[in-house]
Design a protein around this motif. Structure first.
Motif, short mmCIF file in Angstrom:
data_model
loop_
_atom_site.label_atom_id
_atom_site.label_comp_id
_atom_site.label_asym_id
_atom_site.label_seq_id
_atom_site.Cartn_x
_atom_site.Cartn_y
_atom_site.Cartn_z
N THR A 31 0.73 -1.36 0.05
CA THR A 31 -0.06 -0.01 -0.02
C THR A 31 0.79 1.11 0.04
OG1 THR A 31 -0.19 -0.39 2.40
CG2 THR A 31 -2.12 -1.05 1.01
N GLY A 32 1.91 1.18 0.65
CA GLY A 32 2.79 2.39 0.76
C GLY A 32 3.37 2.84 -0.86
N ARG A 36 2.68 6.18 -2.91
CA ARG A 36 3.59 6.96 -3.69
C ARG A 36 3.42 7.24 -5.04
NH1 ARG A 36 6.45 4.71 0.72
NH2 ARG A 36 6.72 2.90 -0.33
N TYR A 52 -0.55 13.19 5.09
CA TYR A 52 -0.34 12.13 6.51
C TYR A 52 0.90 11.45 6.43
CZ TYR A 52 -5.46 12.38 6.97
OH TYR A 52 -6.82 12.65 7.28
N MET A 53 1.21 11.13 5.27
CA MET A 53 2.67 10.20 4.77
C MET A 53 3.87 11.30 5.34
SD MET A 53 1.63 8.70 1.15
CE MET A 53 3.09 7.58 0.93
N GLN A 57 2.18 9.81 9.67
CA GLN A 57 0.87 9.35 10.16
C GLN A 57 0.23 8.47 9.30
OE1 GLN A 57 -1.52 12.85 10.59
NE2 GLN A 57 -0.41 13.57 12.48
N LEU A 58 -0.56 7.74 9.60
CA LEU A 58 -1.45 6.68 8.69
C LEU A 58 -2.52 7.21 7.93
CD1 LEU A 58 -1.80 3.48 10.96
CD2 LEU A 58 -0.28 3.90 9.42
N VAL A 59 -2.62 6.90 6.81
CA VAL A 59 -3.88 7.54 5.85
C VAL A 59 -4.93 6.70 6.66
CG1 VAL A 59 -4.69 7.29 3.50
CG2 VAL A 59 -2.27 7.64 3.80
N ILE A 64 -7.63 3.20 2.50
CA ILE A 64 -6.80 2.25 2.28
C ILE A 64 -7.46 1.06 1.86
CG2 ILE A 64 -5.14 0.62 3.60
CD1 ILE A 64 -3.69 3.12 3.13
N GLY A 85 2.66 -4.17 4.39
CA GLY A 85 2.18 -2.62 4.72
C GLY A 85 0.79 -2.36 4.83
N PHE A 86 -0.11 -3.62 4.64
CA PHE A 86 -1.17 -3.55 4.92
C PHE A 86 -2.05 -5.07 5.49
CE2 PHE A 86 -5.49 -5.03 3.11
CZ PHE A 86 -6.27 -4.06 3.43
N GLN A 92 -8.53 -2.02 9.97
CA GLN A 92 -7.92 -2.40 8.72
C GLN A 92 -8.02 -3.93 8.37
OE1 GLN A 92 -4.45 -0.89 6.72
NE2 GLN A 92 -4.99 1.40 7.37
N ARG A 161 13.66 9.36 1.08
CA ARG A 161 12.21 9.66 1.32
C ARG A 161 12.04 10.55 2.57
NH1 ARG A 161 9.22 3.82 2.13
NH2 ARG A 161 8.17 5.10 3.68
N ARG A 172 6.84 7.33 12.94
CA ARG A 172 6.34 6.14 12.40
C ARG A 172 6.30 4.71 13.50
NH1 ARG A 172 9.69 6.06 7.17
NH2 ARG A 172 8.61 4.14 6.96
P1 AMP Z 1 5.26 2.30 4.00
O1 AMP Z 1 5.81 2.26 2.51
O2 AMP Z 1 4.51 0.73 3.96
O3 AMP Z 1 6.33 2.36 5.10
O4 AMP Z 1 4.39 3.27 3.92
C1 AMP Z 1 4.44 4.55 3.90
C2 AMP Z 1 3.33 5.48 4.38
O5 AMP Z 1 2.33 5.31 3.54
C3 AMP Z 1 2.99 5.21 5.96
O6 AMP Z 1 4.01 5.76 6.71
C4 AMP Z 1 1.59 5.72 5.80
O7 AMP Z 1 1.54 7.13 5.97
C5 AMP Z 1 1.06 5.50 4.48
N1 AMP Z 1 0.52 3.94 4.45
C6 AMP Z 1 0.92 2.85 3.81
N2 AMP Z 1 0.16 1.87 4.13
C7 AMP Z 1 -0.68 2.34 4.75
C8 AMP Z 1 -1.72 1.66 5.39
N3 AMP Z 1 -2.02 0.27 5.41
N4 AMP Z 1 -2.63 2.40 6.40
C9 AMP Z 1 -2.54 3.77 6.58
N5 AMP Z 1 -1.56 4.27 5.99
C10 AMP Z 1 -0.40 3.69 5.21
#
Ligand code: AMP
Length: 220
Positions: A31-32, A36, A52-53, A57-59, A64, A85-86, A92, A161, A172
């Motif tokens: 999901t990240g 992106r 949020y990112m 913070q979480l979206v 999602i 990441g999900f 969720q 990043r 995070r």
């Molecule tokens: P990641 O690449 O998985 O570290 O995700 C980067 C950022 O994307 C996280 O810090 C969140 O802001 C957002 N994100 C990714 N996956 C999720 C998710 N399942 N729920 C909420 N936010 C997410």
């Protein structure tokens, strides 16, 4: 095989998910990475997610869950997938359960990679990614062959990043402890949870994950 990979930021989840996807011949659903792409392409979803990112913070869960369901309905995910990441929160996890029921499929394993916070901080500060193709490097443990040049596409811009700055990393990690870690307790009663130590090399962690999978496919 239908897997969830859970772990704190910087534990090497993305790297492991990519290798597992190749090993098992199923797609990695990160999901990240999907977010992106939305941010890069300045879509409505990307504009909504970006703030949020950048703050670590979480979206919101509903955004999602809608994005994940659409992805899991794509034909290449019919034979299995690795969720990277999900889910990231218990709601969720509950929402994923509903989606899987609608798709009439079940999970095979939930792999949780665990590691100490100081190891993670060191790893994430050294992480760089290619602006052009998104390939991920680590200046300490996985540097590109030529410094500053992407091995995969030859791009010459390897950047940190926005959310890999030390203060955002700490945020995070705290978000992981508060919102994602409870998923382990949520999944424990299913009997599908496998906890794997994430402190070793990429190869060691990979072999530990493969050994923990149901059916124990051949290791490479
Ligand atoms: P990641 O690449 O998985 O570290 O995700 C980067 C950022 O994307 C996280 O810090 C969140 O802001 C957002 N994100 C990714 N996956 C999720 C998710 N399942 N729920 C909420 N936010 C997410």
């Amino acid at each position: 095989m239908r897997l969830i990979l859970i772990g704190p930021p910087g534990v090497g989840k993305g790297t492991q998910a990519q290798r597992l996807a190749e090993h098992l011949g199923i797609p990695q659903v990160a999901t990240g990475d999907m977010l992106r792409v939305h941010v890069r392409d300045k879509t409505d979803l990307g504009k909504q997610a970006q703030s949020y990112m950048n703050k670590g913070q979480l979206v919101p869960d509903d955004v999602i869950l809608a994005m994940a369901e659409a992805r899991l309905r794509e034909p290449d995910a019919a034979g299995g997938f690795i969720l990277d990441g999900f889910p990231r929160t218990v709601p969720q996890g509950v929402g994923l359960g509903v989606i899987l029921k609608r798709l009439d499929v079940t999970l095979d394993a939930i792999v949780a990679i665990t590691v100490k916070q100081d190891v993670i901080l060191t790893r994430l500060v050294a992480r760089r990614s290619c602006v052009q193709c998104g390939a991920v490097y680590n200046l300490v443990v996985k540097p590109p062959k030529t410094m500053g040049v992407c091995d995969a596409c030859g791009g010459a811009e390897l950047i940190q990043r926005e959310d890999d700055r030390p203060e955002t990393i700490r945020k995070r990690f705290a978000v992981y402890q508060e919102q994602t870690f409870p998923l382990l307790a949520y999944y424990r009663p299913t009997g599908l949870l496998r906890e794997v130590a994430g402190g070793g090399t990429v190869d060691e962690i990979f072999n530990n994950i493969v050994a923990a999978l149901p059916g124990k496919p051949d290791q490479d």
